[in-house]
Design a protein around this motif. Structure first.
Motif, PDB file in Angstrom:
ATOM      1  N   GLN A  98      -0.219 -17.907 -36.086  1.00  0.00           N
ATOM      2  CA  GLN A  98      -0.956 -16.794 -36.676  1.00  0.00           C
ATOM      3  C   GLN A  98      -1.287 -15.730 -35.640  1.00  0.00           C
ATOM      4  OE1 GLN A  98      -2.242 -15.918 -40.061  1.00  0.00           O
ATOM      5  NE2 GLN A  98      -0.231 -16.830 -39.898  1.00  0.00           N
ATOM      6  N   GLU A  99      -1.635 -16.143 -34.434  1.00  0.00           N
ATOM      7  CA  GLU A  99      -1.941 -15.181 -33.366  1.00  0.00           C
ATOM      8  C   GLU A  99      -0.728 -14.313 -33.059  1.00  0.00           C
ATOM      9  OE1 GLU A  99      -3.451 -17.398 -30.036  1.00  0.00           O
ATOM     10  OE2 GLU A  99      -5.240 -18.015 -31.145  1.00  0.00           O
ATOM     11  N   ALA A 100       0.470 -14.873 -33.247  1.00  0.00           N
ATOM     12  CA  ALA A 100       1.711 -14.123 -33.006  1.00  0.00           C
ATOM     13  C   ALA A 100       2.112 -13.286 -34.230  1.00  0.00           C
ATOM     14  CB  ALA A 100       2.833 -15.087 -32.654  1.00  0.00           C
TER      15      ALA A 100
ATOM     16  N   CYS B  66      -2.203 -21.217 -50.455  1.00  0.00           N
ATOM     17  CA  CYS B  66      -2.816 -22.409 -49.899  1.00  0.00           C
ATOM     18  C   CYS B  66      -3.715 -22.035 -48.728  1.00  0.00           C
ATOM     19  CB  CYS B  66      -1.752 -23.419 -49.478  1.00  0.00           C
ATOM     20  SG  CYS B  66      -0.604 -22.826 -48.240  1.00  0.00           S
ATOM     21  N   SER B  67      -4.523 -22.979 -48.324  1.00  0.00           N
ATOM     22  CA  SER B  67      -5.452 -22.789 -47.210  1.00  0.00           C
ATOM     23  C   SER B  67      -4.720 -22.947 -45.878  1.00  0.00           C
ATOM     24  CB  SER B  67      -6.565 -23.833 -47.290  1.00  0.00           C
ATOM     25  OG  SER B  67      -6.025 -25.124 -47.037  1.00  0.00           O
ATOM     26  N   ARG B  68      -5.415 -22.704 -44.795  1.00  0.00           N
ATOM     27  CA  ARG B  68      -4.867 -22.860 -43.450  1.00  0.00           C
ATOM     28  C   ARG B  68      -4.401 -24.291 -43.219  1.00  0.00           C
ATOM     29  NH1 ARG B  68      -8.302 -24.747 -39.526  1.00  0.00           N
ATOM     30  NH2 ARG B  68      -7.494 -24.748 -37.426  1.00  0.00           N
ATOM     31  N   LYS B  69      -5.226 -25.247 -43.590  1.00  0.00           N
ATOM     32  CA  LYS B  69      -4.886 -26.659 -43.386  1.00  0.00           C
ATOM     33  C   LYS B  69      -3.658 -27.046 -44.219  1.00  0.00           C
ATOM     34  CE  LYS B  69      -6.991 -31.240 -43.567  1.00  0.00           C
ATOM     35  NZ  LYS B  69      -8.204 -31.987 -43.888  1.00  0.00           N
ATOM     36  N   GLU B  70      -3.625 -26.599 -45.472  1.00  0.00           N
ATOM     37  CA  GLU B  70      -2.479 -26.880 -46.335  1.00  0.00           C
ATOM     38  C   GLU B  70      -1.223 -26.177 -45.821  1.00  0.00           C
ATOM     39  OE1 GLU B  70      -4.740 -27.365 -50.627  1.00  0.00           O
ATOM     40  OE2 GLU B  70      -4.282 -25.353 -49.885  1.00  0.00           O
ATOM     41  N   ALA B  71      -1.371 -24.953 -45.335  1.00  0.00           N
ATOM     42  CA  ALA B  71      -0.234 -24.207 -44.806  1.00  0.00           C
ATOM     43  C   ALA B  71       0.349 -24.894 -43.576  1.00  0.00           C
ATOM     44  CB  ALA B  71      -0.650 -22.774 -44.465  1.00  0.00           C
ATOM     45  N   ALA B  72      -0.518 -25.370 -42.694  1.00  0.00           N
ATOM     46  CA  ALA B  72      -0.051 -26.087 -41.504  1.00  0.00           C
ATOM     47  C   ALA B  72       0.731 -27.334 -41.910  1.00  0.00           C
ATOM     48  CB  ALA B  72      -1.237 -26.455 -40.615  1.00  0.00           C
TER      49      ALA B  72
ATOM     50  N   LEU C  68       0.714 -17.377 -48.827  1.00  0.00           N
ATOM     51  CA  LEU C  68       1.629 -17.493 -49.947  1.00  0.00           C
ATOM     52  C   LEU C  68       2.687 -18.557 -49.630  1.00  0.00           C
ATOM     53  CD1 LEU C  68       2.225 -13.720 -50.752  1.00  0.00           C
ATOM     54  CD2 LEU C  68       0.815 -15.330 -52.038  1.00  0.00           C
ATOM     55  N   ILE C  69       2.945 -19.418 -50.600  1.00  0.00           N
ATOM     56  CA  ILE C  69       3.954 -20.457 -50.425  1.00  0.00           C
ATOM     57  C   ILE C  69       5.309 -19.811 -50.117  1.00  0.00           C
ATOM     58  CG2 ILE C  69       5.177 -22.369 -51.542  1.00  0.00           C
ATOM     59  CD1 ILE C  69       2.220 -22.956 -50.897  1.00  0.00           C
ATOM     60  N   SER C  70       5.605 -18.701 -50.756  1.00  0.00           N
ATOM     61  CA  SER C  70       6.888 -18.019 -50.519  1.00  0.00           C
ATOM     62  C   SER C  70       7.003 -17.557 -49.061  1.00  0.00           C
ATOM     63  CB  SER C  70       7.063 -16.844 -51.471  1.00  0.00           C
ATOM     64  OG  SER C  70       6.017 -15.918 -51.315  1.00  0.00           O
ATOM     65  N   ASP C  71       5.895 -17.087 -48.466  1.00  0.00           N
ATOM     66  CA  ASP C  71       5.921 -16.672 -47.054  1.00  0.00           C
ATOM     67  C   ASP C  71       6.114 -17.870 -46.131  1.00  0.00           C
ATOM     68  OD1 ASP C  71       5.585 -13.994 -47.700  1.00  0.00           O
ATOM     69  OD2 ASP C  71       3.402 -14.066 -47.456  1.00  0.00           O
ATOM     70  N   LEU C  72       5.493 -18.993 -46.478  1.00  0.00           N
ATOM     71  CA  LEU C  72       5.648 -20.196 -45.663  1.00  0.00           C
ATOM     72  C   LEU C  72       7.083 -20.711 -45.742  1.00  0.00           C
ATOM     73  CD1 LEU C  72       2.317 -21.988 -46.611  1.00  0.00           C
ATOM     74  CD2 LEU C  72       2.810 -20.735 -44.501  1.00  0.00           C
TER      75      LEU C  72
ATOM     76  N   ARG D 195      -3.875 -26.462 -35.074  1.00  0.00           N
ATOM     77  CA  ARG D 195      -3.947 -25.712 -33.815  1.00  0.00           C
ATOM     78  C   ARG D 195      -2.653 -24.925 -33.577  1.00  0.00           C
ATOM     79  NH1 ARG D 195      -5.632 -28.016 -27.858  1.00  0.00           N
ATOM     80  NH2 ARG D 195      -5.547 -26.001 -26.847  1.00  0.00           N
ATOM     81  N   THR D 196      -1.519 -25.573 -33.811  1.00  0.00           N
ATOM     82  CA  THR D 196      -0.237 -24.873 -33.671  1.00  0.00           C
ATOM     83  C   THR D 196      -0.127 -23.767 -34.702  1.00  0.00           C
ATOM     84  OG1 THR D 196       0.832 -26.834 -32.757  1.00  0.00           O
ATOM     85  CG2 THR D 196       2.280 -25.159 -33.739  1.00  0.00           C
ATOM     86  N   PHE D 197      -0.610 -24.020 -35.911  1.00  0.00           N
ATOM     87  CA  PHE D 197      -0.590 -22.991 -36.952  1.00  0.00           C
ATOM     88  C   PHE D 197      -1.407 -21.778 -36.502  1.00  0.00           C
ATOM     89  CE2 PHE D 197      -1.888 -20.912 -40.865  1.00  0.00           C
ATOM     90  CZ  PHE D 197      -0.658 -20.770 -41.495  1.00  0.00           C
ATOM     91  N   ASP D 198      -2.547 -22.016 -35.868  1.00  0.00           N
ATOM     92  CA  ASP D 198      -3.369 -20.911 -35.361  1.00  0.00           C
ATOM     93  C   ASP D 198      -2.601 -20.082 -34.332  1.00  0.00           C
ATOM     94  OD1 ASP D 198      -5.447 -21.724 -37.000  1.00  0.00           O
ATOM     95  OD2 ASP D 198      -6.525 -22.760 -35.399  1.00  0.00           O
TER      96      ASP D 198
END
Length: 80
Positions: free
Chosen positions: A52-54, A32-38, A69-73, A46-49
């Motif tokens: 990601q920085e961490a 999924c995309s960044r927006k979908e992952a968030a 990856l959905i499995s990673d999320l 913004r929190t998702f970013d």
């Protein structure tokens, strides 16, 4: 190892959202995309970013785009 998908989306996620991210026949692992992952993990983009920085959630680069990856999320959700 990840548990098999139970047929129910994680809390706060609609079946339609999960279906859109996972029903891609022949496209390999569900991503999924960044927006979908968030949305999937229940945070703002913004929190998702910040997550990601961490380097808490791995990603796959496809060209210039990052896919998650959905499995990673799901693993990230379980670890919190």
């Amino acid at each position: 190892m990840d548990e098999p998908y139970s047929g129910h989306p994680p809390d706060g996620h609609s079946n339609q959202t999960l279906k859109a991210m996972t029903d891609q026949p022949g496209s390999g692992p569900a991503t999924c995309s960044r927006k979908e992952a968030a949305a999937y993990i229940g945070v703002s983009t913004r929190t998702f970013d910040r997550i990601q920085e961490a380097h808490d959630i791995p990603y796959v680069s496809i060209g210039r785009r990052r896919r998650y990856l959905i499995s990673d999320l799901s693993s990230y959700i379980k670890s919190r």
